[in-house]
Design a protein around this motif. Structure first.
Motif, PDB file in Angstrom:
ATOM      1  N   ASP A 493       0.837  -1.212   0.000  1.00 29.87           N
ATOM      2  CA  ASP A 493       0.000   0.000   0.000  1.00 29.87           C
ATOM      3  C   ASP A 493       0.866   1.253   0.000  1.00 29.87           C
ATOM      4  O   ASP A 493       0.536   2.256  -0.650  1.00 29.87           O
ATOM      5  CB  ASP A 493      -0.930   0.005   1.216  1.00 29.87           C
ATOM      6  N   ALA A 497       0.859   4.329  -2.573  1.00 31.93           N
ATOM      7  CA  ALA A 497       0.577   5.664  -2.032  1.00 31.93           C
ATOM      8  C   ALA A 497       1.667   6.650  -2.427  1.00 31.93           C
ATOM      9  O   ALA A 497       1.375   7.808  -2.758  1.00 31.93           O
ATOM     10  CB  ALA A 497       0.448   5.591  -0.513  1.00 31.93           C
ATOM     11  N   ARG A 500       1.106   7.703  -5.969  1.00 33.81           N
ATOM     12  CA  ARG A 500       0.029   8.700  -6.069  1.00 33.81           C
ATOM     13  C   ARG A 500       0.507  10.067  -5.606  1.00 33.81           C
ATOM     14  O   ARG A 500       0.178  11.091  -6.215  1.00 33.81           O
ATOM     15  CB  ARG A 500      -1.173   8.258  -5.225  1.00 33.81           C
ATOM     16  N   ALA A 593     -10.058   3.980  -7.315  1.00 35.01           N
ATOM     17  CA  ALA A 593      -9.950   4.201  -5.872  1.00 35.01           C
ATOM     18  C   ALA A 593     -10.473   2.993  -5.091  1.00 35.01           C
ATOM     19  O   ALA A 593     -11.369   2.276  -5.544  1.00 35.01           O
ATOM     20  CB  ALA A 593     -10.745   5.449  -5.484  1.00 35.01           C
ATOM     21  N   ARG A 595     -11.657   2.030  -0.946  1.00 36.94           N
ATOM     22  CA  ARG A 595     -12.118   2.730   0.249  1.00 36.94           C
ATOM     23  C   ARG A 595     -10.954   2.981   1.203  1.00 36.94           C
ATOM     24  O   ARG A 595     -10.184   2.084   1.533  1.00 36.94           O
ATOM     25  CB  ARG A 595     -13.190   1.902   0.961  1.00 36.94           C
ATOM     26  N   GLY A 596     -10.811   4.240   1.592  1.00 32.85           N
ATOM     27  CA  GLY A 596      -9.805   4.606   2.566  1.00 32.85           C
ATOM     28  C   GLY A 596      -8.506   5.124   1.997  1.00 32.85           C
ATOM     29  O   GLY A 596      -7.647   5.577   2.754  1.00 32.85           O
ATOM     30  N   ASP A 597      -8.324   5.086   0.639  1.00 28.89           N
ATOM     31  CA  ASP A 597      -7.027   5.542   0.117  1.00 28.89           C
ATOM     32  C   ASP A 597      -7.012   7.042  -0.206  1.00 28.89           C
ATOM     33  O   ASP A 597      -6.003   7.568  -0.652  1.00 28.89           O
ATOM     34  CB  ASP A 597      -6.610   4.722  -1.106  1.00 28.89           C
ATOM     35  N   LYS A 598      -8.148   7.718   0.009  1.00 33.04           N
ATOM     36  CA  LYS A 598      -8.250   9.169  -0.125  1.00 33.04           C
ATOM     37  C   LYS A 598      -7.968   9.670  -1.546  1.00 33.04           C
ATOM     38  O   LYS A 598      -7.582  10.819  -1.744  1.00 33.04           O
ATOM     39  CB  LYS A 598      -7.315   9.878   0.873  1.00 33.04           C
ATOM     40  N   GLN A 599      -8.153   8.805  -2.533  1.00 33.68           N
ATOM     41  CA  GLN A 599      -8.019   9.235  -3.917  1.00 33.68           C
ATOM     42  C   GLN A 599      -9.285   9.932  -4.387  1.00 33.68           C
ATOM     43  O   GLN A 599     -10.369   9.747  -3.830  1.00 33.68           O
ATOM     44  CB  GLN A 599      -7.786   8.020  -4.832  1.00 33.68           C
ATOM     45  N   LEU A 600      -9.132  10.696  -5.461  1.00 33.32           N
ATOM     46  CA  LEU A 600     -10.294  11.199  -6.176  1.00 33.32           C
ATOM     47  C   LEU A 600     -11.141  10.015  -6.614  1.00 33.32           C
ATOM     48  O   LEU A 600     -10.616   9.023  -7.123  1.00 33.32           O
ATOM     49  CB  LEU A 600      -9.840  11.997  -7.406  1.00 33.32           C
TER      50      LEU A 600
END
Length: 814
Positions: A493, A497, A500, A593, A595-600
């Motif tokens: 992860d 991250a 990104r 995306a 859930r929880g990865d704060k991507q658009l």
């Protein structure tokens, strides 16, 4: 008590039963059955009988799984049919099972499993889904647990489904002719971990052979190809599958695991990758236990062979970034090696009659996703197409001047990139179409051309020269070897991250290939940080190239009619950037995306950006852009004798003579097919209703204002403009009657047609010019015509094929 009749019956049957038992128990020994035959020891020992042309297979591994792969070492040579040299077939886990006198080759159903220690639980799943018996053999000899079978018919069958491929492409009905088929001993070999068999197969028929077959076959009534069969030892159990992540960009395997606890996902997904381990996982940089080595086809000529090696070696940059030292190598295939041998990862140089796709495939363990062999096939005509694009851009053959080496430099730069791209697929990595500007070699690259300070075309940076930042992220995700005790999921992860955070995005095929696609950055063959800005730049380069276009675009002594070959990719130079810009109109930005990865998650493309994109799109159908200059038209005569006309040229409505109107028609139709695509039209209706987006009414209104209601030109530009207006009518009619479009999209198109009809009626009363009056009369007739199954809108001409540049998923292709 036994009756006298029963006793008599037993007396009669007993000799027969005893004889049958004796036969079953007295199979000849393998040594006696194979006496005088040539023995091939190896994974599955086999024998060749020169007198009968048969292969006898010694089976000593009953009920033990292995991998069976068929392939095509000698192909048909037609990109359209797709039966290419080196093409891999399915990867099948199989095993031999003895049932009485028969030996079955069984393919278990690995799509449904129970990864449980409970044999009853595993059996319940196995018995619930069908298996496949691929072939049945008869036991002919035996030594203890070893059984000898005649494998000849198995090896001489059409395992690769050549007849089906030809039939599906509507190129004829063929059948396998056993009298003209035989085993091919030069490529029939045995090794400790794999047994390799090859057959020369002839397919006859051809009474209805199609054009593609006729282009490549010396005799359409007899097509002879070779098919290869590989029996491969499966890897040991020391490989650890790596979980798939939709954000990581990997191919892989999946299956349903019925031993999964309720409440957890029953579908298991793992990426495809080679086995690679560090000698010291704790070290920041470590050598590999066993490096990944690829071999370039020694049949590729220089300087192409060197370019293939250099491009393939780019991937070592990504493995170095992941902490490996000398873990990835590319060499030239030794003369003693067979490219179909599973022990060699290969980059194969494939010839076809026309340019076509290159692709990267692999032999993969279906149980785990472990890649056993990477197999790249590169089309040889790709380099010639790039060279021709450079000829069209530079017009380099001016009398008295030496040929500019920049053309070959550009073509070889593309070959390096192509080698790296296809090799990336065999590492397990998907396309990434949101990674232009050299962020990934897994994008499809259009040559990056610019105008220098003097206004001349500059090819010096046409293609990338190294691996991209995204590629390093992908390799780190797939191949990083973590020290013992590491929380692997957390570490993976963190890799994604960081990518990104560095602004790297992964968007793959489905999102990029659809002509109605919505993603604003996911395109094939595009360039630039901003698609619209780059389209305007591309149009300037195109304008400059057409301004300079002359006999200097072809070599002295070459037929002038071949100018059309060079003109096609230059006239259509903007086609892919146009497609990219179309996706901004009614565009929706999004990511894969979780859930929880704060991507658009999703975001509508700003209305102002959509408007700029629409303005640029409308420019591509302006008479100024579509109309070819007179100096080009007058320099292209009909095709010279001996030169074939092909689909690579413009379609024509004028017979033999060059048709500039047809070129303009196809180009305008190309733009309109994206602009008024039913998916885009339906999305514009929805987004327009939600606000901050262009609506379909906005797009249709501006389209009509810039064509039907625009300022009219004179001469050939006027005819081009009138032709484009008819095309606008065609696409509006098609949208109005397209049941795949939403009701409101069809309603908007219908209302536009009604308004257009009123406009045309008013023009008919006020304008008397003959050509324009005829144009209006045709439009009125078309608008008044009932739309039915028998009466469809006119079919415009198509553009000549452009994709793939430098030459139409296989794990991955370009």
């Amino acid at each position: 008590m036994t009756s006298p009749f029963t006793k008599c019956l037993w007396l009669l049957l007993l000799p027969l039963l005893l004889a049958g038992t004796a036969i079953a128990q007295k199979l000849p020994s393998i040594s006696s059955k194979t006496e005088g035959m040539k023995r091939y020891p190896g994974y599955f020992t086999f024998y060749y009988d020169e007198d009968t042309g048969k292969i006898w297979l010694e089976i000593d591994k009953l009920n033990k799984e292995f991998l069976y792969v068929n392939s095509l070492p000698a192909g048909l040579g037609s990109n359209d049919i797709g039966l290419d040299r080196g093409q891999l077939g399915d990867n099948k886990v199989v095993y031999f099972s003895k049932q009485g006198p028969k030996v079955m080759l069984v393919q278990p159903n690995l799509a449904y499993r129970a990864t449980s220690d409970n044999p009853n639980e595993r059996r319940a799943v196995e018995d619930s889904f069908a298996q496949s018996i691929i072939w049945g053999f008869k036991a002919e000899a035996a030594d203890g647990n070893k059984i000898l079978v005649d494998a000849t018919d198995f090896l001489l069958r059409d395992a690769h489904d050549v007849t089906g491929s030809i039939k599906r492409s509507k190129q004829g009905s063929y059948r396998l002719d056993a009298s003209r088929s035989a085993l091919y001993l030069p490529r029939t070999k045995n090794f400790p971990q794999n047994s390799e068999f090859e057959a020369m197969l002839t397919f006859t028929g051809g009474e209805d052979a199609g054009r593609y077959v006729r282009e490549v076959a010396p005799d359409v009534q007899a097509l002879t190809l070779r098919q290869h069969h590989s029996f491969i030892q499966l890897p040991d159990n020391n490989y650890t599958p790596r979980p798939a992540d939709p954000r990581a960009g990997y191919f892989g395997i999946s299956y349903l695991d019925y031993a999964t606890p309720v409440g957890e996902d029953i579908e298991k997904r793992f990426i495809a990758r080679h086995r690679l381990q560090k000698k010291d996982p704790k070290a920041k940089v470590s050598e590999a236990v066993e490096p990944i080595v690829y071999y370039v086809d020694n049949g590729a000529p220089e300087p192409i062979r060197t370019a293939l090696v250099e491009g393939g070696r780019w991937w070592n940059q990504a493995f170095e970034a992941a902490g490996y030292k000398d873990a990835f190598r590319v060499e030239v295939l030794p003369d003693s090696a067979d490219p179909m041998d599973v022990r060699y990862n290969v980059i194969q140089w494939v010839h076809r009659s026309t340019r076509g796709w290159s692709y990267g495939a692999s032999v993969t363990d279906p149980r785990t996703g472990e890649i056993i062999k990477g197999h790249v096939s590169l089309g040889s005509l790709r380099v010639r197409q790039d060279y021709m694009i450079a000829e069209g851009l530079l017009a380099p053959y001016e009398n008295g001047k030496s040929v500019d080496p920049k053309m070959m430099d550009m073509a070889l730069a593309r070959i390096r990139q192509l080698s790296a791209h296809e090799l990336g697929h065999t590492l397990g990595i998907m396309h990434n179409y949101a990674a232009n500007n050299n962020a990934s070699v897994m994008d499809y690259p259009h040559p990056q051309v610019k105008l220098d300070r003097t206004g001349k075309i500059d090819l010096s940076n046409a293609y990338g020269t190294s691996i991209g930042a995204w590629d390093k992220v992908a390799v780190a995700y797939g191949y990083q070897d973590f020290p013992k005790g590491t929380n692997e999921q957390k570490a993976l992860d963190e890799i994604l991250a960081k990518g990104r955070a560095d602004g790297l995005l992964f968007i793959s095929d489905r999102d990029a290939r659809s002509p109605g696609g919505a993603h604003p950055t996911a395109h094939l063959w595009d360039n630039g940080a901003n698609a619209t800005t780059e389209l305007l730049n591309v149009l300037r380069i195109r304008e400059k190239a057409l301004e300079n276009f002359s006999e200097n675009n072809i070599k002295p002594g070459t037929a002038m009619s071949t100018l059309e070959d060079v003109l096609v990719p230059i006239y259509n130079y903007h086609r892919y950037q146009t497609e990219a810009v179309a996706k901004l109109i009614g565009g929706v930005n999004y990511t894969y995306a979780v859930r929880g990865d704060k991507q658009l998650v999703t975001e509508v493309v700003d209305k102002r950006e959509q408007q700029k994109a629409l303005d640029a799109m409308l420019k591509t159908i302006s008479p100024e852009v579509l109309t070819l200059p007179e100096h080009i038209i007058t320099n292209i005569p009909p095709r010279a004798p001996g030169l074939r006309s092909s689909r690579e040229l413009f379609e024509k409505r004028t017979g033999l003579t060059f048709d500039p109107l047809a070129a303009a028609e196809a180009s305008a139709d190309f733009t309109l097919s994206f602009l008024l695509h039913p998916e885009r039209a339906s999305r514009l209706v929805e987004l327009g209703a939600r606000g901050n987006s262009l609506s379909l009414q906005d797009v249709v209104k501006q389209l009509i204002e810039n064509t039907w209601k625009g300022r009219h030109q004179e001469g050939l530009q006027e005819i081009v403009q009138l032709q484009t207006e008819q095309l606008v009518l065609t696409h509006l009619q098609a949208l109005a009657h397209n049941e795949s479009a939403s009701y409101q999209a069809r309603a908007v198109a219908t209302a536009a047609l009604k308004d257009l009809k009123g406009f045309i009626e008013s023009k008919q009363r006020s304008i008397k010019q003959d050509a324009y009056q005829a144009h209006l009369a045709l439009a009125m007739e078309r608008l008044s015509r009932p739309f039915s199954e028998e009466v469809k809108p006119s079919r415009p001409l198509d553009l000549p094929p452009g994709s793939p540049i430098g030459s139409g998923e296989v794990m991955g292709c370009e």
